[in-house]
Write an enzyme that holds these catalytic residues in place. Structure first.
Site, PDB file in Angstrom:
ATOM      1  CD  GLU A 187      40.010   8.851 -13.996  1.00  0.00           C
ATOM      2  OE1 GLU A 187      40.989   8.286 -14.495  1.00  0.00           O
ATOM      3  OE2 GLU A 187      40.030  10.043 -13.602  1.00  0.00           O
ATOM      4  CE  LYS A 196      43.709   8.875 -17.277  1.00  0.00           C
ATOM      5  NZ  LYS A 196      43.466   9.171 -15.850  1.00  0.00           N
ATOM      6  CB  CYS A 256      40.891  11.769 -16.090  1.00  0.00           C
ATOM      7  SG  CYS A 256      41.217  12.975 -14.771  1.00  0.00           S
TER       8      CYS A 256
END
Length: 290
Positions: free
Chosen positions: A40, A112, A149
């Site tokens: 990331e 995300k 994540c």
């Protein structure tokens, strides 16, 4: 499908960090990896360690970054999973993973969806939640269920990717602990992180890959001491079995062969999708069921 996970630390400058990434990509390519995965926000330090308006400038080069990584994918004839800071318009920025095909074209991207806001992880200050949904990205090596994540903790995200035909779950990530945490607390956090993702693999009958960074990164505003990213990048199969696992503190490339067909065979034996009671799940889209 030979896969390479690049577990890397951040260097003093963006240029130094990217140069090391390029060296590791080249090595992965020489080892015949078809799919190369980066962690990331791999281009630089984890800037979300504090809230600093100057950091929004890091997204100004997003269009140039796309061209740069497209050329790298084309040069090495690899499917490349990147993680970039996207400026969409002034005031709207995303934490965006972009997948490049072997010819350098963009196969797809994922913004995300789940955004954390914790000490040292102030992502809500920087990122607007994604609006592309949970859509697998079709590539020459398979359909990638790409998440990022904090998405790792949400079974709904993994399930939706699986229900839409993803053949593998992929999580570029940046997660670590504070040095002042006790060893027991560190062990609990790491075990929880690994266990929840193995659960996603098992529940969905899919292999899963998590790519984390390593090394301690300091807070330039000195509000906290820093974050020690815990590495431990790993790959598990459709039954949660470990295929590959990295160290806790070493910068390295992790290679493995992933058989996407094995997930299909596993689902025949453990047909969780067959036995879902979808007519009883209508309340799952509520914040809380009072």
């Amino acid at each position: 499908m030979k896969t390479a996970l690049i577990q890397q630390k951040s260097y003093i400058t963006k240029q130094e960090t990217i140069q090391k990434t390029l060296e590791m990509i080249e090595e992965g390519s020489k080892q015949k990896a078809e799919l190369i995965l980066l962690q990331e926000l791999h281009q630089d330090r984890y800037f979300c360690i504090n809230e600093d308006i100057k950091n929004f400038d890091l997204a100004e080069n997003f269009d140039d970054d796309l061209i740069f990584w497209a050329n790298i994918a084309k040069k090495h004839k690899i499917v490349l999973v990147t993680s970039l800071f996207e400026k969409r318009v002034a005031g709207i920025y995303h934490n965006t993973a972009v997948v490049f095909e072997k010819d350098g074209t963009i196969a797809g991207k994922y913004r995300k969806m789940h955004i954390p806001d914790d000490p040292g992880f102030y992502e809500k200050f920087y990122f607007t939640p994604g609006d592309l949904g949970f859509e697998p990205i079709k590539t020459s090596v398979g359909k990638l269920g790409l998440l990022i994540c904090w998405d790792q903790w949400f079974p709904e995200a993994a399930r939706l990717m699986a229900l839409k035909g993803a053949q593998i779950l992929i999580y570029p990530t940046a997660i670590g602990w504070f040095d002042e945490d006790t060893k027991d607390e560190k062990d609990r956090q790491l075990d929880a992180w690994i266990t929840v993702q193995r659960g996603h693999a098992i529940a969905n009958g899919l292999p899963l890959v998590a790519i984390n960074r390593v090394g301690k990164e300091f807070d330039n505003l000195k509000q906290i001491d820093g974050i020690r990213f815990w590495g431990n990048s790993f790959v598990v199969g459709a039954q949660g079995e470990f295929i590959a696992k990295a160290s806790q503190d070493t910068q390295e490339i992790i290679y493995c062969d992933i058989d996407l067909k094995k997930g299909e065979e596993t689902r025949k034996i453990w047909p969780f999708f067959r036995d879902r009671r979808v007519e009883s799940y209508s309340n799952i889209n509520k914040i809380f069921i009072d």
